[in-house]
Motif scaffolding. Structure first.
Motif, PDB file in Angstrom:
ATOM      1  N   ASP A 221      68.345 -78.628  89.407  1.00  0.00           N
ATOM      2  CA  ASP A 221      69.642 -78.148  88.909  1.00  0.00           C
ATOM      3  C   ASP A 221      69.509 -77.674  87.462  1.00  0.00           C
ATOM      4  O   ASP A 221      70.036 -76.616  87.095  1.00  0.00           O
TER       5      ASP A 221
ATOM      6  N   LEU B  33      69.994 -73.824  86.121  1.00  0.00           N
ATOM      7  CA  LEU B  33      70.909 -73.500  85.031  1.00  0.00           C
ATOM      8  C   LEU B  33      70.162 -72.804  83.889  1.00  0.00           C
ATOM      9  O   LEU B  33      70.646 -71.795  83.338  1.00  0.00           O
ATOM     10  N   HIS B  34      69.001 -73.319  83.562  1.00  0.00           N
ATOM     11  CA  HIS B  34      68.194 -72.708  82.495  1.00  0.00           C
ATOM     12  C   HIS B  34      67.826 -71.261  82.857  1.00  0.00           C
ATOM     13  O   HIS B  34      67.918 -70.344  82.021  1.00  0.00           O
ATOM     14  N   GLU B  35      67.424 -71.049  84.103  1.00  0.00           N
ATOM     15  CA  GLU B  35      67.044 -69.699  84.547  1.00  0.00           C
ATOM     16  C   GLU B  35      68.256 -68.758  84.527  1.00  0.00           C
ATOM     17  O   GLU B  35      68.142 -67.591  84.135  1.00  0.00           O
ATOM     18  N   GLN B  36      69.419 -69.277  84.931  1.00  0.00           N
ATOM     19  CA  GLN B  36      70.640 -68.464  84.900  1.00  0.00           C
ATOM     20  C   GLN B  36      70.996 -68.097  83.451  1.00  0.00           C
ATOM     21  O   GLN B  36      71.375 -66.963  83.166  1.00  0.00           O
ATOM     22  N   GLU B  37      70.877 -69.073  82.568  1.00  0.00           N
ATOM     23  CA  GLU B  37      71.184 -68.822  81.151  1.00  0.00           C
ATOM     24  C   GLU B  37      70.195 -67.803  80.568  1.00  0.00           C
ATOM     25  O   GLU B  37      70.588 -66.917  79.821  1.00  0.00           O
TER      26      GLU B  37
ATOM     27  N   ILE C  14      72.792 -64.239  84.137  1.00  0.00           N
ATOM     28  CA  ILE C  14      73.465 -63.939  85.409  1.00  0.00           C
ATOM     29  C   ILE C  14      73.698 -65.259  86.149  1.00  0.00           C
ATOM     30  O   ILE C  14      72.760 -66.000  86.431  1.00  0.00           O
ATOM     31  N   HIS C  15      74.971 -65.523  86.467  1.00  0.00           N
ATOM     32  CA  HIS C  15      75.331 -66.757  87.172  1.00  0.00           C
ATOM     33  C   HIS C  15      75.805 -66.482  88.598  1.00  0.00           C
ATOM     34  O   HIS C  15      75.950 -67.418  89.385  1.00  0.00           O
ATOM     35  N   ASP C  16      76.035 -65.231  88.917  1.00  0.00           N
ATOM     36  CA  ASP C  16      76.520 -64.837  90.243  1.00  0.00           C
ATOM     37  C   ASP C  16      75.322 -64.718  91.193  1.00  0.00           C
ATOM     38  O   ASP C  16      74.468 -63.847  91.023  1.00  0.00           O
ATOM     39  N   ILE C  17      75.302 -65.589  92.194  1.00  0.00           N
ATOM     40  CA  ILE C  17      74.181 -65.603  93.138  1.00  0.00           C
ATOM     41  C   ILE C  17      74.096 -64.282  93.899  1.00  0.00           C
ATOM     42  O   ILE C  17      73.010 -63.833  94.258  1.00  0.00           O
TER      43      ILE C  17
ATOM     44  N   TYR D   9      69.997 -61.336  90.253  1.00  0.00           N
ATOM     45  CA  TYR D   9      69.962 -62.810  90.119  1.00  0.00           C
ATOM     46  C   TYR D   9      68.506 -63.265  90.207  1.00  0.00           C
ATOM     47  O   TYR D   9      67.741 -62.794  91.058  1.00  0.00           O
TER      48      TYR D   9
ATOM     49  N   ALA E 102      65.503 -68.866  90.583  1.00  0.00           N
ATOM     50  CA  ALA E 102      66.704 -69.691  90.714  1.00  0.00           C
ATOM     51  C   ALA E 102      67.099 -69.815  92.184  1.00  0.00           C
ATOM     52  O   ALA E 102      67.489 -70.897  92.643  1.00  0.00           O
TER      53      ALA E 102
END
Length: 139
Positions: free
Chosen positions: A40, A44-48, A52-55, A60, A64
């Motif tokens: 998890d 989160l680190h990869e999204q940050e 991009i947080h939208d799968i 994306y 992640a």
């Protein structure tokens, strides 16, 4: 007497084995949950990092997505192990109950043996006392 001791040792071994199984399953669940939490954080680190947080977004991060799949597999495995843990705990409780029954029977048997031995000793003392009455002389 020997057979009772052997049975008690067997039941204690079975209880110990069930305890080990419960502990092993609990350890595995905790490890899977820890690994899922690590994933998890990595997700989160990869999204940050990517911003991009939208799968569903075309860009994306692939890592992640892969980490999410691993995390979900770990959570499923932990849930399956939780069911096994319940079964193992039930088996431990049943083994413990069997041990207690055998120990109670042993205690009752030992008590009967002590009473019988006491009765035999008292009968022997009574026999000695009755047979020796005629031999008693006052000085």
């Amino acid at each position: 007497m020997k057979s009772r001791d052997t049975l008690i040792r067997l039941k204690r071994f079975q209880v110990d084995e069930k305890r080990r199984q419960v502990a092993q399953i609990e350890t595995m669940i905790a490890e899977f949950e820890r690994m899922a939490a690590d994933l998890d954080r990595e997700i989160l680190h990869e999204q940050e990092r990517a911003g991009i947080h939208d799968i569903g977004h075309y860009a994306y991060p692939t890592y992640a997505k892969a980490a999410m799949g691993r995390r979900d597999n770990l959570k499923r495995s932990a849930d399956e192990l939780a069911g096994q843990l319940t079964d193992a705990q039930d088996a431990l409780a049943a083994a413990f109950e069997e041990l207690k029954k055998v120990e109670l029977l042993e205690e009752r048997g030992a008590s009967r043996d002590r009473i019988a031995e006491g009765s035999r000793e008292q009968a022997e003392l009574d026999r000695i006392a009755l047979s020796g009455r005629g031999d008693l002389h006052p000085f």
